[in-house]
Write an enzyme that holds these catalytic residues in place. Structure first.
Site, PDB file in Angstrom:
ATOM      1  CE1 TYR A 142      10.664  -8.358  -2.769  1.00 14.11           C
ATOM      2  CE2 TYR A 142      11.382  -9.405  -4.798  1.00 14.11           C
ATOM      3  CZ  TYR A 142      10.967  -8.289  -4.114  1.00 14.11           C
ATOM      4  OH  TYR A 142      10.853  -7.095  -4.775  1.00 14.11           O
ATOM      5  NE  ARG A 195       1.102  -1.279  -5.519  1.00 14.00           N
ATOM      6  CZ  ARG A 195       2.328  -1.793  -5.389  1.00 14.00           C
ATOM      7  NH1 ARG A 195       2.550  -2.910  -4.725  1.00 14.00           N
ATOM      8  NH2 ARG A 195       3.371  -1.182  -5.914  1.00 14.00           N
ATOM      9  CE  LYS A 213      10.031  -4.737  -2.263  1.00 15.18           C
ATOM     10  NZ  LYS A 213      10.323  -4.682  -3.690  1.00 15.18           N
ATOM     11  CD  GLU A 285       8.808  -1.742  -1.824  1.00 12.01           C
ATOM     12  OE1 GLU A 285       9.969  -1.332  -1.825  1.00 12.01           O
ATOM     13  OE2 GLU A 285       8.233  -2.177  -2.847  1.00 12.01           O
ATOM     14  CG  ASP A 286       4.288  -2.790  -1.925  1.00 11.07           C
ATOM     15  OD1 ASP A 286       4.947  -2.339  -2.892  1.00 11.07           O
ATOM     16  OD2 ASP A 286       4.163  -4.006  -1.723  1.00 11.07           O
ATOM     17  CG  ASP A 308      11.558  -0.906  -4.616  1.00 15.99           C
ATOM     18  OD1 ASP A 308      12.433  -0.799  -5.477  1.00 15.99           O
ATOM     19  OD2 ASP A 308      11.158  -1.993  -4.166  1.00 15.99           O
ATOM     20  CG  ASP A 309       6.201  -0.039  -5.133  1.00 12.22           C
ATOM     21  OD1 ASP A 309       6.435  -1.232  -5.377  1.00 12.22           O
ATOM     22  OD2 ASP A 309       6.012   0.403  -3.989  1.00 12.22           O
ATOM     23  CG  ASN A 450       5.437  -9.031  -8.270  1.00 16.84           C
ATOM     24  OD1 ASN A 450       5.751  -9.908  -9.038  1.00 16.84           O
ATOM     25  ND2 ASN A 450       6.157  -7.931  -8.090  1.00 16.84           N
ATOM     26  CG  ASN A 494      10.917  -8.206  -8.219  1.00 18.44           C
ATOM     27  OD1 ASN A 494      11.378  -7.410  -7.406  1.00 18.44           O
ATOM     28  ND2 ASN A 494       9.760  -8.815  -8.046  1.00 18.44           N
TER      29      ASN A 494
HETATM   30  N1  LIG Z   1       7.912  -6.427 -10.897  1.00 15.23           N
HETATM   31  C1  LIG Z   1       8.158  -5.414 -10.104  1.00 15.23           C
HETATM   32  O1  LIG Z   1       9.301  -5.132  -9.749  1.00 15.23           O
HETATM   33  C2  LIG Z   1       7.039  -4.588  -9.608  1.00 15.23           C
HETATM   34  C3  LIG Z   1       5.751  -4.979  -9.781  1.00 15.23           C
HETATM   35  N2  LIG Z   1       4.730  -4.193  -9.342  1.00 15.23           N
HETATM   36  C4  LIG Z   1       3.383  -4.711  -9.500  1.00 15.23           C
HETATM   37  O2  LIG Z   1       2.653  -3.899 -10.375  1.00 15.23           O
HETATM   38  C5  LIG Z   1       1.301  -3.916  -9.995  1.00 15.23           C
HETATM   39  C6  LIG Z   1       0.782  -2.494  -9.966  1.00 15.23           C
HETATM   40  O3  LIG Z   1       1.478  -1.744  -9.021  1.00 15.23           O
HETATM   41  P1  LIG Z   1       1.306  -0.154  -8.971  1.00 15.23           P
HETATM   42  O4  LIG Z   1       1.612   0.445 -10.266  1.00 15.23           O
HETATM   43  O5  LIG Z   1       2.058   0.302  -7.814  1.00 15.23           O
HETATM   44  O6  LIG Z   1      -0.253  -0.059  -8.667  1.00 15.23           O
HETATM   45  P2  LIG Z   1      -1.217   1.160  -8.915  1.00 15.23           P
HETATM   46  O7  LIG Z   1      -2.413   0.898  -8.093  1.00 15.23           O
HETATM   47  O8  LIG Z   1      -0.486   2.431  -8.726  1.00 15.23           O
HETATM   48  O9  LIG Z   1      -1.619   1.055 -10.463  1.00 15.23           O
HETATM   49  C7  LIG Z   1      -2.428   0.054 -10.990  1.00 15.23           C
HETATM   50  C8  LIG Z   1      -2.905   0.506 -12.344  1.00 15.23           C
HETATM   51  O10 LIG Z   1      -3.552  -0.581 -12.963  1.00 15.23           O
HETATM   52  C9  LIG Z   1      -4.806  -0.136 -13.475  1.00 15.23           C
HETATM   53  N3  LIG Z   1      -5.753  -1.233 -13.506  1.00 15.23           N
HETATM   54  C10 LIG Z   1      -6.323  -1.878 -12.490  1.00 15.23           C
HETATM   55  N4  LIG Z   1      -7.145  -2.846 -12.946  1.00 15.23           N
HETATM   56  C11 LIG Z   1      -7.102  -2.777 -14.287  1.00 15.23           C
HETATM   57  C12 LIG Z   1      -7.740  -3.493 -15.338  1.00 15.23           C
HETATM   58  N5  LIG Z   1      -8.563  -4.488 -15.067  1.00 15.23           N
HETATM   59  N6  LIG Z   1      -7.472  -3.147 -16.595  1.00 15.23           N
HETATM   60  C13 LIG Z   1      -6.626  -2.135 -16.850  1.00 15.23           C
HETATM   61  N7  LIG Z   1      -5.972  -1.437 -15.915  1.00 15.23           N
HETATM   62  C14 LIG Z   1      -6.228  -1.742 -14.652  1.00 15.23           C
HETATM   63  C15 LIG Z   1      -5.241   0.965 -12.524  1.00 15.23           C
HETATM   64  O11 LIG Z   1      -6.213   1.752 -13.195  1.00 15.23           O
HETATM   65  P3  LIG Z   1      -6.909   3.030 -12.529  1.00 15.23           P
HETATM   66  O12 LIG Z   1      -5.820   4.040 -12.427  1.00 15.23           O
HETATM   67  O13 LIG Z   1      -7.950   3.387 -13.500  1.00 15.23           O
HETATM   68  O14 LIG Z   1      -7.401   2.589 -11.200  1.00 15.23           O
HETATM   69  C16 LIG Z   1      -3.897   1.654 -12.286  1.00 15.23           C
HETATM   70  O15 LIG Z   1      -3.632   2.557 -13.321  1.00 15.23           O
HETATM   71  C17 LIG Z   1       1.214  -4.657  -8.685  1.00 15.23           C
HETATM   72  O16 LIG Z   1       0.781  -5.964  -8.903  1.00 15.23           O
HETATM   73  C18 LIG Z   1       2.629  -4.722  -8.198  1.00 15.23           C
HETATM   74  O17 LIG Z   1       2.910  -5.890  -7.481  1.00 15.23           O
HETATM   75  C19 LIG Z   1       4.936  -2.984  -8.747  1.00 15.23           C
HETATM   76  C20 LIG Z   1       6.206  -2.558  -8.536  1.00 15.23           C
HETATM   77  C21 LIG Z   1       7.352  -3.348  -8.917  1.00 15.23           C
HETATM   78  C1  LIG Z   2       8.126  -5.891  -6.420  1.00 18.83           C
HETATM   79  C2  LIG Z   2       7.364  -4.835  -5.814  1.00 18.83           C
HETATM   80  O1  LIG Z   2       7.911  -3.906  -5.265  1.00 18.83           O
HETATM   81  C3  LIG Z   2       5.924  -4.889  -5.872  1.00 18.83           C
HETATM   82  O2  LIG Z   2       5.355  -5.792  -6.479  1.00 18.83           O
HETATM   83  O3  LIG Z   2       5.307  -4.006  -5.273  1.00 18.83           O
HETATM   84 MG   LIG Z   3       6.620  -2.805  -4.021  1.00 16.53          MG
END
Ligand SMILES: NC(=O)C1=CN([C@@H]2O[C@H](COP(=O)(O)OP(=O)(O)OC[C@H]3O[C@@H](n4cnc5c(N)ncnc54)[C@H](OP(=O)(O)O)[C@@H]3O)[C@@H](O)[C@H]2O)C=CC1
Ligand SMILES: CC(=O)C(=O)O
Ligand SMILES: [Mg+2]
Length: 594
Positions: A142, A195, A213, A285-286, A308-309, A450, A494
């Site tokens: 993972y 993504r 997953k 997912e993603d 999941d996200d 991540n 996570n």
């Molecule tokens: N720990 C966990 O369980 C999980 C972790 N994640 C992680 O979270 C991260 C984001 O995922 P997700 O929400 O799906 O992605 P999205 O693409 O949906 O969202 C990313 C957000 O970050 C913003 N962003 C990008 N670059 C910057 C910057 N330099 N400064 C400020 N804001 C910024 C984007 O802005 P804008 O809208 O303006 O483009 C957007 O709002 C990934 O790395 C993913 O791996 C996700 C799910 C679960």
């Molecule tokens: C953990 C997860 O789902 C992500 O980083 O997208």
């Molecule tokens: Mg994910």
């Protein structure tokens, strides 16, 4: 007893009887009334046969191969004499040897590939290893290693895993689903690869994510491996590097969008329901956020879908925050939250926190949202930006002067909780964390992005810059940190804590829809699993070592909620849902063969 259908298997008498009896439920074989072949006379069907594998084929069937663990009697009965060296070893010894071998690899990707080879060779041994060594192997199968594996998937690709559905299969998706050898599917994890973690568009190579997953669904949540189906939908990629990579395994074209995309996804969703029935869980997912929210909204009323996200992450973070209150004091409503990143994870978490605050205080949700602020790539989300915001950001556009960067936002909002969901590493800089530590005795800092390379900060940075006071957790794991002679452990925030148990709860109750209250129930169950001993170490999540027990508790709470909401179809309701969940969980010990 599992109720699997195979072409080439070694099948005991009991297994054959179980196959005849669709009601057999022992050992993770949760009954699925829709698992039958329900094709009408006009539809084409696949001519499945049941046969007994033996000899050479048996050694190459990952579902039934035991390698050197076949005993003398089995070697005689199944024509294995001479195909194996004389020694007979226990599963325990096999496990010991494999862990020893794995530890020889210094490069994480080599460990990943060794684990994938094992999964392809001996499925039960793979899960035995993963379950017994979960803390050590989670970062291998993972995050973070799976991220690197996806980036290099084309080069390391050996045998296909999961099902690939591309634009070429348009109009034929139902047939493609029928090519999959297992028919009694309970959980699908699907991505379109746009993504992948915080690594962006990896196209068809995102397959590593559904595969990873689902291996956690089995290892952590006890869903039978044969009931899990990883799927990648390939609509092209906008990743130029991949398009120019001679080893790329996907469609070599730009991503389909608009109607072409929506039609393919719709055909997929309809085909899944037609083939597997209403109770198959489809985990998105993603996906990129411009599709993720719409897909969830479009299918949540007709299918058992879970993002999941958006939802799993929300549930796990809420659990961590509820647990953290024991360390920092106050109620959820008394804290102020600031997110870096306003996408799926950020707004998903924000909404669930607001929902829980509304539930606790009886205040309108609009009021509760005012405690929560988000920063995106353009700065703080404020009312003057409302017109140009994507729909999922609009509820967070509060009255405030525009602010461009995180550091200024932190100093202006003075949050007690800072959450990174930006996918961009190193964004929680020294001045940001020092500011958090200047107005909070114990700042809560969650760097969720991540893989490790994208984490907003490291555990070491969080502790050093806050003078050891931060309550810190991250999406990908960090080693314990020594700060002024004290060893501080950080937790892993996570969604892997939630989705396996959550899915198990849906499966065992025969739930037909996901409801927000189930996310809250899962969250509550996880928060309850954090012990005083964990708190004493500064942890706001329990260790993964007990995850199967935790998953059973989460499953029980989710199932209970499904019954309460009238969304469960498996009747009568089992009295002790925890016991029932545990009894349904797949265990990877070898079966004895007749
Ligand atoms: N720990 C966990 O369980 C999980 C972790 N994640 C992680 O979270 C991260 C984001 O995922 P997700 O929400 O799906 O992605 P999205 O693409 O949906 O969202 C990313 C957000 O970050 C913003 N962003 C990008 N670059 C910057 C910057 N330099 N400064 C400020 N804001 C910024 C984007 O802005 P804008 O809208 O303006 O483009 C957007 O709002 C990934 O790395 C993913 O791996 C996700 C799910 C679960
Ligand atoms: C953990 C997860 O789902 C992500 O980083 O997208
Ligand atoms: Mg994910």
């Amino acid at each position: 007893m599992e109720t699997e259908t195979k072409t080439t298997t070694t099948t005991t008498q009991e297994e054959v009887e179980a196959l005849m009896d669709p009601k057999s439920t022992v050992g993770g074989g949760v009954e699925d009334a829709y698992g039958e072949d329900r094709a009408t006379e006009e539809q084409l069907v696949t001519p499945w046969t049941l046969s007994v594998a033996s000899g050479y084929n048996l050694l190459r069937d990952p579902h039934h191969n035991k390698g050197l663990a076949f005993n003398e009697k089995e070697r005689d009965a199944h024509y294995l004499r001479g195909l194996l060296p004389p020694v007979v070893v226990s599963q325990k010894l096999q496990e010991k040897k494999l862990m020893h071998n794995l530890r020889q690899y210094k490069v994480p990707l080599q460990r990943y590939m060794a684990m994938m080879d094992l999964q392809e060779m001996n499925e039960r041994l793979f899960y035995k290893l993963l379950i017994d060594n979960v803390e050590e192997l989670l970062p291998v199968v993972y995050t973070p290693t799976v991220g690197e594996a996806c980036q290099k998937y084309g080069s390391i690709f050996r045998r296909p895993q999961g099902l690939y559905i591309s634009l070429k299969e348009k109009g034929k998706i139902l047939e493609v689903l029928k090519n999959w050898p297992e028919k009694r599917i309970q959980v699908i994890v699907v991505t379109d690869g746009e993504r992948i973690l915080g690594l962006g568009d990896l196209g068809c190579q995102g397959m590593g994510i559904p595969v990873g997953k689902l291996s956690l669904y089995t290892a952590l949540g006890g869903i039978r491996p044969s009931a899990c189906l990883p799927i990648t939908i390939d609509v092209g990629t906008n990743n130029e590097q991949l398009l120019n990579d001679e080893f790329y395994i996907g469609l070599r074209q730009k991503r389909a969008t608009g109607k072409e995309y929506a039609d393919l996804l719709h055909e997929f969703m309809c085909a899944v329901k037609q083939n597997y029935g209403e109770k198959v869980l489809i985990q998105f997912e993603d996906f990129a956020n411009h599709n993720a929210f719409d897909l969830l909204a479009r299918y949540c009323k007709t299918h058992l879908v879970f993002n999941d996200d958006i939802q799993g992450t929300a549930s796990v973070v809420l659990a961590g925050l509820v647990a953290a209150l024991k360390l920092v004091g106050g109620t959820l409503a008394e804290h102020t939250y600031l997110f870096l990143g306003a996408g799926e994870a950020g707004t998903g978490i924000a909404e669930l926190i607001a929902l829980e605050i509304a539930r606790q205080t009886n205040a309108p949700i609009e009021e509760c949202r005012k405690k929560i602020w988000l920063v995106d790539s353009k700065g703080l989300i404020v009312s003057s930006r409302k017109e140009s915001l994507q729909h999922f950001k609009k509820p967070w556009a509060h009255e405030h002067e525009p602010i461009k960067n995180l550091s200024d936002a932190v100093n202006s909002i003075k949050p007690t909780v800072l959450i990174g969901t930006s996918g961009v590493g190193k964004t929680f800089t020294k001045d940001v964390i020092e500011a958090m530590a200047s107005f909070n005795e114990k700042p809560i800092i969650l760097a969720l992005s991540n893989p490790t390379s994208q984490s907003e900060c490291t555990a070491e940075e969080a502790y050093n810059w806050s003078k050891g006071r931060a309550i810190f957790a991250s999406g990908s794991p960090f080693d314990p940190v020594e700060y002024e002679g004290r060893i501080i452990m950080s937790g892993q925030a996570n969604n892997a804590y939630i989705f396996p148990g959550f899915g198990l709860g849906l499966v065992i109750s025969g739930a037909i829809r996901v409801h927000d209250d189930m996310l809250l129930a899962a969250s509550e169950a996880l928060a309850q699993e954090v012990t005083q001993e964990n708190f004493d170490k500064g942890l706001i999540y329990p260790p993964f070592t007990n995850i199967r027990k935790i998953s059973a508790h989460i499953a029980a709470k989710v199932a209970a909620k499904a019954y309460e909401l009238g969304l469960a179809t498996r009747l009568p309701r089992p009295e002790d849902l925890v016991k029932y969940a545990e009894s349904c969980m797949y265990t990877p010990v070898y079966r004895s063969y007749r």
